[in-house]
Structures are given as C-alpha cells and as structure tokens.
Design an enzyme around this catalytic site. Structure first.
Site, short mmCIF file in Angstrom:
data_model
loop_
_atom_site.label_atom_id
_atom_site.label_comp_id
_atom_site.label_asym_id
_atom_site.label_seq_id
_atom_site.Cartn_x
_atom_site.Cartn_y
_atom_site.Cartn_z
N SER A 1 0.80 -1.23 0.00
CA SER A 1 0.00 0.00 0.00
C SER A 1 0.83 1.27 0.00
CB SER A 1 -0.94 0.01 1.22
OG SER A 1 -0.18 0.03 2.41
N LYS B 1 -8.17 4.18 6.84
CA LYS B 1 -7.05 5.08 6.56
C LYS B 1 -7.50 6.53 6.48
CE LYS B 1 -4.23 1.70 4.02
NZ LYS B 1 -3.68 1.31 2.71
#
Length: 966
Positions: free
Chosen positions: A856, A899
């Site tokens: 990521s 996130k």
C-alpha cells in the site's frame, strides 16, 4: 458446590464404629452413660419452645461427628492399608460422652432430631436424620455437651434445608443451591452408579430364592422392588452415593472416606468401587444352579389363562433348560404369584407402574414421521420384554425418551406481518450500530420469508375452496338397494378437481433457511447479531460452541452400542429449544478440529450445513432422518483460513470489518457507557463523558477491531469515579464530587497512554512523505511517515522500521521506477546516467516497534525518492496511499475507510488515492468526505502533477495526463 456457611452447632459424638451420612436416619441409644445427649436434648427443647413458632425440635440443627481412625487422615486420605487393623484394635476405647477434638473425625454431618422414642425405663432413643456435610473448624467443651464451629457444605441439586431461626449465623439464603446441571463425566458416573446399584439389588433378590451358602445375604421381594424404584427415580448423584454407601458392606474407614469426599465425582466413583467389590464377592460365593421345568421351585406359567398361547409357541429345543445368567442381572423366568409384592398374580405389575404407557403417550404426542414411528414402535415392543433390572432396559428407555423429546413437528410462528421488516430493522439498529451489509442480508431473508408465507396462504385458500367444490358419487347405503349407475359428469368433475388439488399443493413454497457465515475480528457483534435475528423473528435461540470440538461424535452423536452414548450437539440443541425452527448459532466454526483418530468434526458439519441435504440429517444415536431445513443456522468465524473449502462452499459468507473510530465513539456513547454506568452502581447524572474523553480512550488506550477492550477501559474509569463518589458521600461532603470527566483524568484511572497517534507535520522537508496505514488488528487507521535520506556510497539501500517483505518489495519497485525515469524527471544529465552511482539511501519508517507490511505504500515511496533527489518538499498536509507497478500504474489498496478516518484525525487535508478505489469512497461517513479533499490518480505522473502542480519536469510531455487503455 453451593456457597458454604459457617455456624456454631451442638455436637453429638457417634458411638464407635458408627458413621451417619446425609439422607440417612439413624437411632442413637441414650442411657445414663451419655449425659451429654440428655443435656443437649434439654437445650434443644428449650430453644425450640422459646424461638421457633411451633416449638418443633427438628427446626433446631445439630451436628453428628464420628470417631477418627488412625488409618484415615483428617482430610479423608488412607494412611495405611485397610487390612492392617492392628493400629485400630490397639487403640483404647474412648467414652463418647468424654470425647475431645483429637478423638473426633474432622468431618461430620449436620442433622435434625426427627423423633424421640422412650421405653419408660429411663432409657430412650433419638432418631437423627443427616442433612448435609460439615467440616469441624473448632470444638468447645465449656458446656455439659460439646459445641463446634462448623463449615456447612451443600451438594448441587439437593433441596436446601431450613436450619432454624435459633442459629442466626446459618441463613437459608446462604444455602440456596443452583439447579442440577450435570456435566457429561458426572452423568456417566451417575448412570454407572445406578446400574451397579440395581445390579446389587437384583443379585440380593435372586439370592433370596436360590440356594445359597450360609452368610450370603438375601432380600425380600417387596423391599427389593422398593429399593429398585428408589434407585431408578433418584436424580441427585451425591444423595444416591450416600444412600448406597450406608447399605453396602464396607469397613469403618471406607465410610469415613465417603463422608470426607465433598467432591461429588470422587464420592460417586468411590461408592461405585465399593458396590462393585460387594457384587463380585456375592457372585463368587453364590452357587449357580441349572433349573429344568421339573426342578423349578414354582410353576413357570404366570397366568393359567395363557396356557393355550404358550403351547402354540414352538420351543427352540426339546427339554431346553432355563439357566441363570452369570451376571446375576434379572430373573430369567417369570415369577410366581405374590413375588415382588404382587397380590393378584398380574405379571404387568412387575414393570414400572405406567412408565411404558406414559412413554407411549409422549411418543404419540410428538407426532413422529412414519419412519421414526416405525422404529419407536419396534423399540416399545422390545422394551416390554426386558426386565427393568437389566441394563438394556435403561438404554432402550433413554432412546425412546430422546425420540419423544425431539421436536419433529412443533414450530414457532414467525412474526410475519405488515410491520415485520420495520420491527426487524428497528431491532437490529437498536442492538448494533453500523454493519449495514449484514442487516441488509438479514432483512432480505425476512422479506423472502414473508412473501413465501403470503403465497402459501393464498394457495391454502384455493386448496380449501377446491376441496369444498370437489365431490364424489355416493354409493347406495340402504340394505337391498339397487346400485345406481355413476354419473359420468360427476366423475369427470371429481377427477378434474383432484388434479387441480395436486397442482395447487405443488405450488406451496418450501422454506429452506440459508446458512449464513459471519466472518470478522473478535468483539464486533457477530454473536449478538444472531440473537437479535431470533428476537426479530420471534424464534427460539440456541448457541452451539464449536471451539475445540475434536470428536466427530460430538456433532453426529454416538452409536447406541457405546457406553454412555448420547446424541450430537445439533439434536441436543433441538431437544433444549423444543421447536423445529429455531435460530442456531454455530459459534467459532473456524476452531473446529480437523481429521484425527476420533474422526473429522469439520466433515461431519457438511451434512448439517448443506441446504440440499440437511432435511434428512441422520444422527448416529437417533439413527432416523431429522429435518433441519427449517433451522436458521448462523455461523461465526474469525478467519476463513482454517475452514475447509467444502464446508466454506456450503455457507454464504458475510464479512464484518472492524469498527472505525467514529463507529466506536457512537457505540460507546449510545450503548457501552449507559450499560457500564448501571453495572457500576452509578446514575447517568453522576458521571458525564464528553466527546473528547471518549475519543481519547479510543485513540490512546485501545487499538482493536471490536469494542470489548473499549468497554473494559470505560468500566475502569467508572470504577474510579465510583470510588470518588463513595468517598465523598461517606465523608458527608457529596458536593465535593465532580461528575464531569476531563481528558486529564484518564491517566489517573487508566495509567499512561498505551498508543500514541501520529500528527501531521507543520513544516515540510525533502525526502519526507506522509503515508496512510490501517492497523492489522482492524478498525483503526492513522498516518505513517516515510523518511528517505541519501549519503555518499555505492548504490546500496538500507531499510529500517520493522518492515515486512511486501513493503521492502514496494521500496525496490519505487526505486527502480525512479531510476528508470530519472532523466525525464530532470534528476540526471543524460538517460544513461545512474542516479545511484555515487550515493546510498536509507529508507526509514518511524514507530519501529510496530510491524509494517502490505502492498500500500509504493506511490508514497516513489514520491519520497523524487522529493529527495529533486530537493522539492511534499506539502505536510498531503497524504497518499497506493501501490505502483514497474510501468508506473497506481493500483488499488485496502482499508480505505480506516485510513481516511485516521488521516482526518491526524490533521491531513488532501489525500491521493488510486483511481480503482473510487468505489470505496462511497462508504465513507459524510464528515470524512466533507473534511478531506480526495484526489484519485491512476499513474505516477498524474500523482507527481498533483503533488507539485507548479513544478516542471523535462520529460512529462511524453506522458499525457490521461492514459489510454485501448
């Protein structure tokens, strides 16, 4: 074991060699040699007359204590072999009236005086009934009789005994025991105790009518029948063990051992050992004699009216003798009139009164299917031919009782009406916050169920109307009447209506409940969701814990040929709820054991959880197909990795992610805090939580997927406030108590912060980029700083910060892309120049104690390298996440919701996301979408233009803003 209670009771030292057990009545002769008993009895009468309402002496408790033995320790352990009795014989006799604490055993029995029998000669006898075990704590001898401080022990399942109001420290409320709930091990021991006890009674009864050596005991038929009935109806293992220990032949030391065994399992096992020994001794001393028809002491025809029937039966062989079995179980020939207490010679009275009839009524009321009814009828006939004293009688009866207890046709009516979906939606919303996907699927099931029911109601109405219209030509009923020729039109109409009925019946909708699998981390509400579904449907709920199941028989049951066989967990659950359409929660299905020596439990679940097979599920114990298609199975699991693929294929998987910080804040405010305030004895106005306090607990003291630890931390805070409130109230200054909680108070209640959140930097420097991370525990996200530094070297790369293998590969891919495009980025003078020729770089991610891994951070690593090599800083309020390929394409990542919530909390203003994650932004809370500027990029050059909009790159013209996919 129920709660123990300490009390001071009068003591009676039992005569030497005498032991009183609970539930047993014993006579104690009182003469001039026992003045202590006379004084005790006078005190009991006085106290009963002055304190008890009716003056009954049995309301005044006493304690009976036997003498100790040198062979037995104070806790009941055997010190010497029982055969070595010299130590006990050499010990001088002690007068019971002058016994001291050293002479008495440390265990006794709390008892009540049930009567006094006098002879008119100055001597009388006390009738004492044992009630419960007591342990001697201290003995006082300051009165004419002994008194002792005792600790009272009550077995589970035994009814509490009113000890009387004369002893205020022994309260009835302290002796209330829990309901009898036997574990499987104790149930097996209890069954074994009943079997060996009935075997002893049967042998003693048989020895009373057969020739036996001198000294072998016998038992009258009437008393044997009463004992057999008492043993059969006994429900409490400890009470039956005490009763049998009182009548079995054993030594004084062995009775002391039984008295000292407070643990029910150990006591039952000890009594089984004593019974087995006596049964073996009697068998070895009895002479087994073969009887023929000429040598029987009575006629073998129990009823003269049945002689004709008996003669019609073909014997197996001529002059076949009737032999007594070596086991001694039961009488192999019909008894004579008068045997077993019979008065009229009816052999049916030898059986349990009305037991088989009641069993037949229960089976008839259960409405068994055709196959099960056939099996039950065969077993009933077999049961009538078995004598109750034989072990197979109990096995067959237990099987038939299980068949009667299984709910074959009993169902609960679902609450399906116009308000069904509204009520179910409200129920789910009240019990759980979020979890929209799960709620949607459950509401879909309820909607389908309601529509099916409405269709079936219409079909039933049409069937009823058609049946009323249908008619058959009636035959002539009068005697001698001529038969009439049937009308062809009536017959045609009847056949047409019959065909129409068949078509209508085929249109009925069959309810095949789905098999749902809720997968998610611990503490997110998987188990409580199933309970909410049961409440919304109005069905009964049962939870089956599959964690740690290692035996296939626990799922499918044991064969009836095994000792202590029982049905599986599924059939036991159906028996418990009593209906055929409950909601079953299969908890922790991913913890079921795999294939081993006891079978494969996960494979046994295949038939249970297959909608195409479970309508004919066969349990090994029942051995008759059972319809499980009406059961709504909801399974839970933490991970799919350990579930076998065939089993996983039979279930509909619904993933429940961890709660976000915003969801945790709402759950804490609406559910957890009010619940814990009530639990900790406070009111809502005595503790006031602010949003800042709740957010601080979530962010700094918990980092989990669910809310279990959050509830514990809230409970810790409330316990601290309860102490403050109680102190202020006890001092008489309740106004000093401050109900409002501040963020600074949390450290006093919860200690130092366990987790520290990252905050966006105020200034920017080249080589530093803000990335995004979602913690592996789920539910929480935050920002992650990526720092890159260069130094003179030979092109080496150093990675620190506890990075995983996948994250290291992301760094290598990012560095390769930057090196390949260094000339287009203006970082080198020519396309052939190596930007890493004379330098080395060091990539570091702070918070080195936290493991970091996952695909990521490729885009953030590439931007950090470009920032370092070009000297251009990245805005500190900009964060990014996304993986890149060697071509520079930005690919999708997971955990977008967590996130972005963490980025907003950390002060980030702009977020770069992969274009493929555009769909995930739709699930974000509105406040997150309003507080962040979300930019979607599909290529590295597009990301570079957004990071440095005013920058000029020499080779950017070769890469247009829009990439063609044609």
């Amino acid at each position: 074991m129920a709660k123990t209670q300490t009390a001071t009771l009068p003591l009676i030292a039992l005569p030497r060699g005498s032991v009183l057990l609970p539930g047993v009545v014993q006579r104690i002769a009182v003469s001039s040699n026992r003045p202590d008993i006379a004084s005790l009895l006078a005190a009991v009468y006085t106290r009963a007359a002055s304190k008890t309402p009716n003056g009954r002496i049995d309301a005044v408790p006493i304690a009976c204590v036997p003498f100790s033995s040198p062979l037995i320790s104070s806790d009941g352990q055997l010190l010497l072999q029982s055969a070595d009795t010299n130590a006990n014989q050499d010990r001088p006799d002690v007068d019971p009236a002058k016994a001291s604490k050293a002479d008495l055993f440390s265990w006794g029995v709390a008892a009540k005086i049930t009567g006094v029998e006098g002879r008119g000669t100055g001597e009388f006898t006390l009738l004492i009934e044992g009630v419960g075990r007591v342990r001697m704590d201290k003995i006082y001898s300051d009165k004419a009789y002994l008194e002792g401080r005792v600790v009272y022990y009550q077995d589970n399942g035994t009814p509490p005994w009113l000890p009387g109001i004369l002893w205020p420290d022994l309260r009835l409320t302290d002796l209330v025991v829990s309901s009898l709930d036997l574990d499987p091990a104790l149930e097996e021991l209890f069954s074994q105790l009943k079997t060996i006890s009935r075997e002893l009674v049967a042998i003693l009864r048989l020895s009373a009518i057969l020739p036996r050596p001198h000294g072998v005991p016998g038992l009258s038929p009437l008393l044997a029948r009463r004992l057999d009935l008492f043993i059969m109806k006994q429900k409490v293992p400890g009470s039956l063990a005490d009763f049998m220990a009182n009548i079995v032949e054993c030594s004084y030391e062995e009775k002391l051992q039984v008295l000292a065994l407070v643990d029910i399992k150990e006591r039952v096992a000890k009594v089984i050992e004593l019974l087995d020994r006596q049964v073996g001794n009697i068998k070895s001393s009895m002479t087994i004699t073969t009887y023929t028809a000429e040598t029987l002491p009575f006629s073998i025809d129990p009823d003269p009216s049945q002689k004709g029937v008996q003669k019609k039966r073909k014997p197996t062989s001529m002059n076949s003798p009737f032999k007594v079995p070596a086991s001694g179980m039961g009488v192999p020939f019909p008894p004579p009139p008068g045997f077993m207490g019979q008065t009229g010679g009816n052999p049916e009275e030898d059986q349990e009164p009305n037991e088989i009839e009641e069993l037949e009524k229960r089976l008839e009321a259960a409405k068994l299917p055709a196959e099960a009814a056939k099996v039950a009828g065969r077993e009933i006939k077999r049961l009538k031919k078995i004598h109750p004293a034989q072990a197979e009688y109990a096995v067959a009866r237990t099987y038939l009782e299980t068949l009667a207890d299984v709910p074959w046709s009993v169902t609960t009516d679902d609450r399906l009406g116009p308000e069904t979906l509204t009520r179910a939606r409200k129920q789910l919303d009240d019990d759980h916050y979020g979890l929209e996907k799960v709620k949607k699927r459950l509401l879909e099931y309820l909607a389908v169920l309601r529509l099916k029911q409405s269709i079936n109601d219409d079909v039933d109405a049409q069937i009823k109307q058609t049946e009323q219209e249908a008619g058959a030509p009636e035959p002539a009923k009068e005697e001698g009447a001529q038969p009439t020729t049937p009308d062809p039109d009536v017959e045609e109409r009847f056949k047409a209506n019959s065909a129409k009925l068949e078509v209508l019946r085929s249109k009925r909708m069959v309810d095949r409940s789905p098999i749902l699998l809720l997968v998610g981390p611990p503490g997110v509400g998987k188990t409580s969701l199933a309970r909410s579904v049961a409440i919304a449907l109005g069905r009964k709920f049962h939870r089956i814990s599959l964690g740690g199941v290692r035996d296939e028989a626990e799922i499918r049951g044991h064969r009836r040929t095994y000792v202590a066989a029982m049905p599986g967990l599924v059939v036991q659950g159906l028996k418990k709820v009593g209906v055929a359409n409950p909601v079953f929660l299969l908890d922790e299905i991913d913890k079921v054991g795999g294939s081993n020596v006891n079978g494969d439990p996960s494979a046994a679940m295949l038939e249970v959880l297959d909608p195409e097979q479970n309508h004919t599920f066969t349990d090994h114990y029942i051995n008759v197909p059972i319809d499980l298609s009406k059961v709504l199975f909801i399974a839970t699991a933490n991970s799919l990795d350990t579930i076998p693929p065939p089993l996983l294929d039979r279930m509909e998987t619904i993933y429940i992610p961890g709660y976000t910080t915003l969801e945790k804040r709402h759950i804490a405010t609406q559910h957890l805090i009010p619940k814990q305030i009530r639990v900790n004895g406070l009111s809502e106005d005595q503790v006031i939580f602010s949003q800042d306090v709740v957010s601080k607990i979530i962010e700094s003291y918990t980092r989990e997927s669910g809310v279990r630890n959050l509830e514990r931390e809230i409970s810790s805070v409330l316990r601290g406030k309860a102490v403050e409130f109680a102190d202020a109230k006890d001092r008489g200054h309740p106004e000093e108590y401050i109900p409002q909680l501040a963020v600074g108070d949390l450290e006093k209640f919860l200690g130092i912060e366990k987790f520290e959140e990252e905050i966006a930097e105020k200034t920017s420097r080249p080589g530093i980029v803000t990335g995004l991370v979602a913690y592996s525990s789920g539910g929480n996200g935050s920002i992650l700083f990526i720092e890159v530094a260069d130094m003179p070297g030979t092109g080496s790369v150093q990675l620190t910060g506890k990075l995983g293998d996948v994250l290291k590969e992301s760094v290598e891919v990012a560095l390769t892309w930057v090196k390949a495009h260094a000339f287009e980025l203006g970082l080198t003078q020519g396309p052939a120049e190596n930007i890493m020729r004379d330098r080395s770089i060091h990539v570091h991610c702070p918070s080195g104690s936290i493991p970091k891994d996952g695909p990521s951070s490729g885009m953030a690593q590439a931007i950090a390298l470009i920032s370092l090599f070009s000297g251009k800083a990245v805005p500190p309020t900009m964060a990014m996440t996304g993986e890149i390929s060697l071509r520079g394409r930005v690919t999708a990542v997971g955990g977008i919701k967590e996130k972005l919530i963490g980025a907003l909390r950390a002060g980030v203003k702009t977020v770069l996301l992969p274009a493929q994650n555009r769909k995930d932004v739709k699930d974000l809370p509105q406040e997150v979408r309003d507080g962040l500027e979300i930019i979607h990029v599909s290529h590295m050059w597009e990301a570079i233009r957004h990071v440095w909009p005013d920058g000029h790159w020499p080779g950017e013209d070769a890469y247009p803003p829009v990439q063609s996919r044609l």
